[in-house]
Each structure stands twice: as structure tokens, then as C-alpha cells.
Scaffold this motif. Structure first.
Motif, PDB file in Angstrom:
ATOM      1  N   THR A  65       0.832  -1.203   0.000  1.00 19.76           N
ATOM      2  CA  THR A  65       0.000   0.000   0.000  1.00 19.76           C
ATOM      3  C   THR A  65       0.870   1.258   0.000  1.00 19.76           C
ATOM      4  O   THR A  65       0.611   2.219  -0.730  1.00 19.76           O
ATOM      5  CB  THR A  65      -0.935   0.004   1.224  1.00 19.76           C
ATOM      6  OG1 THR A  65      -1.723  -1.199   1.225  1.00 19.76           O
ATOM      7  CG2 THR A  65      -1.856   1.207   1.190  1.00 19.76           C
ATOM      8  N   VAL A  66       1.919   1.240   0.832  1.00 18.00           N
ATOM      9  CA  VAL A  66       2.851   2.371   0.858  1.00 18.00           C
ATOM     10  C   VAL A  66       3.515   2.547  -0.505  1.00 18.00           C
ATOM     11  O   VAL A  66       3.763   3.666  -0.969  1.00 18.00           O
ATOM     12  CB  VAL A  66       3.919   2.157   1.954  1.00 18.00           C
ATOM     13  CG1 VAL A  66       4.996   3.242   1.875  1.00 18.00           C
ATOM     14  CG2 VAL A  66       3.269   2.162   3.334  1.00 18.00           C
ATOM     15  N   GLY A  67       3.795   1.430  -1.161  1.00 19.19           N
ATOM     16  CA  GLY A  67       4.462   1.485  -2.456  1.00 19.19           C
ATOM     17  C   GLY A  67       3.659   2.172  -3.534  1.00 19.19           C
ATOM     18  O   GLY A  67       4.217   2.590  -4.564  1.00 19.19           O
ATOM     19  N   LEU A  68       2.352   2.306  -3.334  1.00 18.55           N
ATOM     20  CA  LEU A  68       1.523   3.012  -4.321  1.00 18.55           C
ATOM     21  C   LEU A  68       1.966   4.468  -4.467  1.00 18.55           C
ATOM     22  O   LEU A  68       1.709   5.098  -5.497  1.00 18.55           O
ATOM     23  CB  LEU A  68       0.051   2.951  -3.910  1.00 18.55           C
ATOM     24  CG  LEU A  68      -0.586   1.556  -3.912  1.00 18.55           C
ATOM     25  CD1 LEU A  68      -2.022   1.644  -3.407  1.00 18.55           C
ATOM     26  CD2 LEU A  68      -0.553   0.947  -5.309  1.00 18.55           C
ATOM     27  N   LEU A  69       2.648   5.012  -3.444  1.00 10.91           N
ATOM     28  CA  LEU A  69       3.148   6.380  -3.525  1.00 10.91           C
ATOM     29  C   LEU A  69       4.204   6.519  -4.614  1.00 10.91           C
ATOM     30  O   LEU A  69       4.412   7.606  -5.165  1.00 10.91           O
ATOM     31  CB  LEU A  69       3.735   6.807  -2.174  1.00 10.91           C
ATOM     32  CG  LEU A  69       2.770   6.821  -0.981  1.00 10.91           C
ATOM     33  CD1 LEU A  69       3.533   7.111   0.312  1.00 10.91           C
ATOM     34  CD2 LEU A  69       1.676   7.865  -1.207  1.00 10.91           C
ATOM     35  N   PHE A  70       4.906   5.402  -4.913  1.00 16.90           N
ATOM     36  CA  PHE A  70       5.967   5.442  -5.920  1.00 16.90           C
ATOM     37  C   PHE A  70       5.468   5.100  -7.321  1.00 16.90           C
ATOM     38  O   PHE A  70       6.251   5.085  -8.269  1.00 16.90           O
ATOM     39  CB  PHE A  70       7.086   4.455  -5.553  1.00 16.90           C
ATOM     40  CG  PHE A  70       7.647   4.650  -4.175  1.00 16.90           C
ATOM     41  CD1 PHE A  70       8.160   5.875  -3.790  1.00 16.90           C
ATOM     42  CD2 PHE A  70       7.651   3.616  -3.260  1.00 16.90           C
ATOM     43  CE1 PHE A  70       8.686   6.072  -2.524  1.00 16.90           C
ATOM     44  CE2 PHE A  70       8.172   3.789  -1.987  1.00 16.90           C
ATOM     45  CZ  PHE A  70       8.680   5.028  -1.614  1.00 16.90           C
ATOM     46  N   LYS A  71       4.162   4.811  -7.456  1.00 16.73           N
ATOM     47  CA  LYS A  71       3.640   4.340  -8.738  1.00 16.73           C
ATOM     48  C   LYS A  71       3.837   5.339  -9.878  1.00 16.73           C
ATOM     49  O   LYS A  71       4.063   4.929 -11.032  1.00 16.73           O
ATOM     50  CB  LYS A  71       2.161   3.984  -8.602  1.00 16.73           C
ATOM     51  CG  LYS A  71       1.690   3.034  -9.681  1.00 16.73           C
ATOM     52  CD  LYS A  71       0.377   2.375  -9.316  1.00 16.73           C
ATOM     53  CE  LYS A  71       0.003   1.321 -10.352  1.00 16.73           C
ATOM     54  NZ  LYS A  71      -1.255   0.628 -10.009  1.00 16.73           N
ATOM     55  N   PRO A  72       3.760   6.653  -9.633  1.00 19.50           N
ATOM     56  CA  PRO A  72       4.013   7.585 -10.747  1.00 19.50           C
ATOM     57  C   PRO A  72       5.411   7.436 -11.342  1.00 19.50           C
ATOM     58  O   PRO A  72       5.618   7.780 -12.513  1.00 19.50           O
ATOM     59  CB  PRO A  72       3.815   8.966 -10.099  1.00 19.50           C
ATOM     60  CG  PRO A  72       2.886   8.708  -8.958  1.00 19.50           C
ATOM     61  CD  PRO A  72       3.288   7.360  -8.440  1.00 19.50           C
ATOM     62  N   VAL A  73       6.362   6.932 -10.549  1.00 22.96           N
ATOM     63  CA  VAL A  73       7.724   6.704 -11.052  1.00 22.96           C
ATOM     64  C   VAL A  73       7.881   5.198 -11.224  1.00 22.96           C
ATOM     65  O   VAL A  73       8.233   4.483 -10.286  1.00 22.96           O
ATOM     66  CB  VAL A  73       8.785   7.264 -10.084  1.00 22.96           C
ATOM     67  CG1 VAL A  73      10.178   7.128 -10.706  1.00 22.96           C
ATOM     68  CG2 VAL A  73       8.478   8.701  -9.733  1.00 22.96           C
TER      69      VAL A  73
END
Length: 390
Positions: A65-73
Motif C-alpha cells: 500500500t505504501v508502495g503506491l506512492l511510488f507508482k508515478p515513477v
């Protein structure tokens, strides 16, 4: 079990859908005492490890879930997901008793010298994006291993349409041992496998995993492949194909998972796996030089030899799916597993009958609690509506 004898392969006598039962053996007094001690210790071990596996699974979900913050990159998100998969899923496998997983890249060509070192070097390279991993399927452990090793794109295959769709790791785990869906649900978009793999390659989404048997077995044989490779070339040089085989060695309890109709089956089997002190998994991968995606591959070479004990009288659908026929033969030679005439539709019929035998045919409410029932259940239950398949 004789009540399931109709799903015994006629050519080999193997029942691929029943959970394996260890043979009875006479034990010495010391062994009997040791077994009694284990009966006390194993439940305690199982509870502790089950709790730890649950904690790690929850941590994995939270970190995803935290990793979704990096999805734009995209590259950063992919690296992050690969890292948490490698660490947390490997830790789960250790808790499940898989301390060491034997990996081997094999050659099927006789008298080939020096192949071992080159093959092992090849196996250490990361699977490229868009590579197709073709594997047998016997347990949720297969899913965990592939997720840890490759962080791949998992697929769900539909035998009625010969198409696939992308699914998550959790969906792949849930489908293990479940009632196989032969047709896609309404509103779900699916794709021909070759087009899907090429799209994943263009998007850099990682290797694609396909289980062409379409359902789990008890790891004693290979089911007839769903003709999902129909129309492909031999060799198929437009993508890279990795043929893989996973095999479990066991004495008392098999990590294979053929029937997982509801959570009671899943958690019960997971608990028993946790209670084991150790489990054994070996992974064989065919060297890329002999892969059917190699330009020098010959279909005649792929079909030139049959595995030891291959099913007698099984006619492989070469005209329908020539590449699938080649790959099932290669996989059989790698594992020495027998090739069967049974397929995913036979597994669906088996589960229909399994539900009837275990939950009865007179009460539809009892069957509904399993979340699964098939055509035989509906036809045998007089005056009751057909419950939903799980």
C-alpha cells in the motif's frame, strides 16, 4: 480411493487430483515414541509459525500500500515491489519449512559437455520483461516461489476462450486448488496469450507466468495442456520462453494443494505446512538453448523422446496445439512425470463429485456453504437451485 476411480488416468493408473496419502509402514518402538513426541510438538510449532506468517503477510500488504506512492515513477515502484517481495516472501517460505530451494538448469541433449556451468550462469540472470514462464502447478508454494524469485505478472487462463487476463499475487494464491473458471466472467476483458506477453514486454512489466494445465495437481503427473498456444509457431521466436518444473519431495505430509474450495481448506493446509519442521522443493529450468523460443529449436527434437513411463495410448493434439505438445513433452522429460489424458475439465468434474460426496446432495444449503458446486450437484439435487461455484 475407489469412489474417485473414474478420475484415475486409464493409461497410467494415476489419480492426479487426490491429495497424496503416504504409504503405511511398520515402525520400531523408538520411531513410534518419536512420532508421539512430534504429535505434541508440531501443533505448537504450527501455531507459532502460522502467527508469524500472518504477521509477515500483513506487513507485505501494508508495504504494498505504501508502495503506491511510488507508482508515478514506474522504475522506482518496480524496484520497491521487487525488494519487498524478495525479502518478505522469502521469509514466509522459510517459516513454511523451505529453508533451501534446490534450483537446477537442465539440458535434455545427451552427451552434452560443459552445459552445466553455462546453464547455471544463465539461471542466475534475471528474467527479462515479457519473458513467458511456463510451469506445472501443484501448490500455493509455487506462487510464492515465483513471486519471490521473479516478481512476475500472474495470469488467469480460460479454456473456453483460450485467453488470459492479468491477476494479482493474492488472486493467484486464492485460485490455487479452487474450482477452475473455464469461461471469463461477464465484463472481464481477456487477451490472447501471445498478444498479452508482447504487451507486458512493451510496458516493462516483468516476466509473465502461465500454468497451462489450468489447475493444480498432486505433483505426480502432468495434465493435458489447455491449447492456449494454438496458432503459435514452432519455434516461437517473437518472445522468450522459459520452461520450468517444480517438484516436492515428502514423507508424511505433501505441500501440494489440489482441493481448496473454501478458507477452511486453505488455512487448514497452511497450518499443517507450518507445523512441518522442513519441506523440500526442487526447481528445474530448461536451458534457453533448448527452449522452443530458440531459433535453432526443432519440433522434431522436442517430440523425439517421451518421458519414462509416459501414458500409453494418450494422443497429444499436435495439430491443435503443436507448441503445447512440444512443451508438455519437454516438461515431462525434465521431471520424469507421466503425461496424462486428463485435463482441467476433468478436474472441474472431480470437484463436482468431491462436493457431493463430502456435503451430500439432498440439502442445497449445506452445499452452498462450500461456495462451490458443479453440474452433477445441480442435476442430482432434486428441486434445488444451483449454488454458485467458488
Amino acid at each position: 480411493m475407489e469412489k474417485f476411480s473414474r478420475w484415475r488416468d486409464q493409461g497410467t493408473g494415476i489419480q492426479p487430483f487426490l491429495p497424496p496419502v503416504p504409504a503405511n509402514a511398520d515402525h520400531s518402538p523408538i520411531q513410534k515414541v518419536f512420532t508421539a513426541v512430534l504429535m505434541i510438538v508440531k501443533p505448537v510449532t504450527g501455531v507459532v509459525k502460522f502467527i508469524l506468517v500472518s504477521i509477515l503477510s500483513l506487513a507485505f500488504v501494508l508495504l504494498e500500500t505504501v508502495g503506491l506512492l511510488f507508482k508515478p515513477v514506474a522504475p522506482l515502484h518496480k524496484l520497491y515491489h521487487r525488494l519487498i517481495s524478495a525479502i518478505l516472501i522469502r521469509a514466509i517460505l522459510v517459516l513454511l519449512g523451505f529453508f533451501w530451494i534446490k534450483k537446477e538448469t537442465v539440458s535434455l541433449r545427451r552427451g552434452r559437455s560443459g552445459a552445466g556451468s553455462r546453464a547455471q550462469a544463465s539461471s542466475r540472470r534475471a528474467a527479462p520483461s515479457g519473458e513467458l514462464i511456463v510451469s506445472n502447478w501443484s501448490s500455493y508454494i509455487d506462487i510464492l516461489y515465483l513471486a519471490f524469485r521473479y516478481d512476475p505478472v500472474f495470469t488467469q487462463m480460460y479454456s473456453a476462450t483460450l485467453t488470459v487476463r492479468q491477476i494479482t499475487l493474492w488472486e493467484a494464491l486464492r485460485q490455487t486448488g479452487s474450482y477452475p473458471e473455464l469461461s471469463p466472467p461477464a465484463g472481464i476483458e481477456t487477451f490472447p496469450l501471445l498478444d498479452f506477453v508482447k504487451d507486458m514486454h512493451k510496458s516493462g512489466s516483468g516476466p509473465v507466468v502461465i500454468f497451462p494445465e489450468g489447475t493444480t495437481t498432486n505433483n505426480r503427473a502432468i495434465l493435458k495442456f489447455v491449447p492456449v498456444f494454438k496458432g503459435w509457431s514452432v519455434p516461437e521466436t517473437s518472445i522468450e520462453i522459459k520452461i520450468m518444473a517444480l517438484k516436492y519431495d515428502y514423507q508424511k505430509f505433501a505441500p501440494t494443494f489440489t482441493v481448496g474450495l473454501d478458507n477452511s481448506y486453505r488455512f487448514g493446509h497452511l497450518f499443517r505446512t507450518c507445523a512441518q519442521f522442513y519441506n523440500t522443493l526442487s526447481v528445474k529450468t530448461l536451458t534457453q538453448e533448448e527452449s522452443p523460443s530458440n531459433a535453432s529449436f526443432s519440433a522434431i527434437e522436442g517430440l523425439s523422446s517421451t518421458p519414462s513411463g509416459a501414458a500409453i495410448g494418450v494422443v497429444e493434439p499436435v495439430e491443435e496445439d503443436s507448441l503445447g505438445s512440444v512443451m508438455i513433452n519437454l516438461m515431462g522429460r525434465m521431471t520424469r512425470f507421466r503425461k496424462l489424458g486428463l485435463n482441467v475439465k476433468d478436474k472441474a468434474d472431480f470437484l463436482d463429485y468431491f462436493i457431493l460426496r463430502n456435503y451430500g446432495i439432498s440439502s442445497s444449503s449445506t452445499v452452498k456453504k462450500t461456495g462451490a458446486v458443479g453440474k452433477k450437484a445441480a442435476s442430482s439435487t432434486q428441486g434445488s437451485s444451483r449454488p454458485r461455484r467458488y
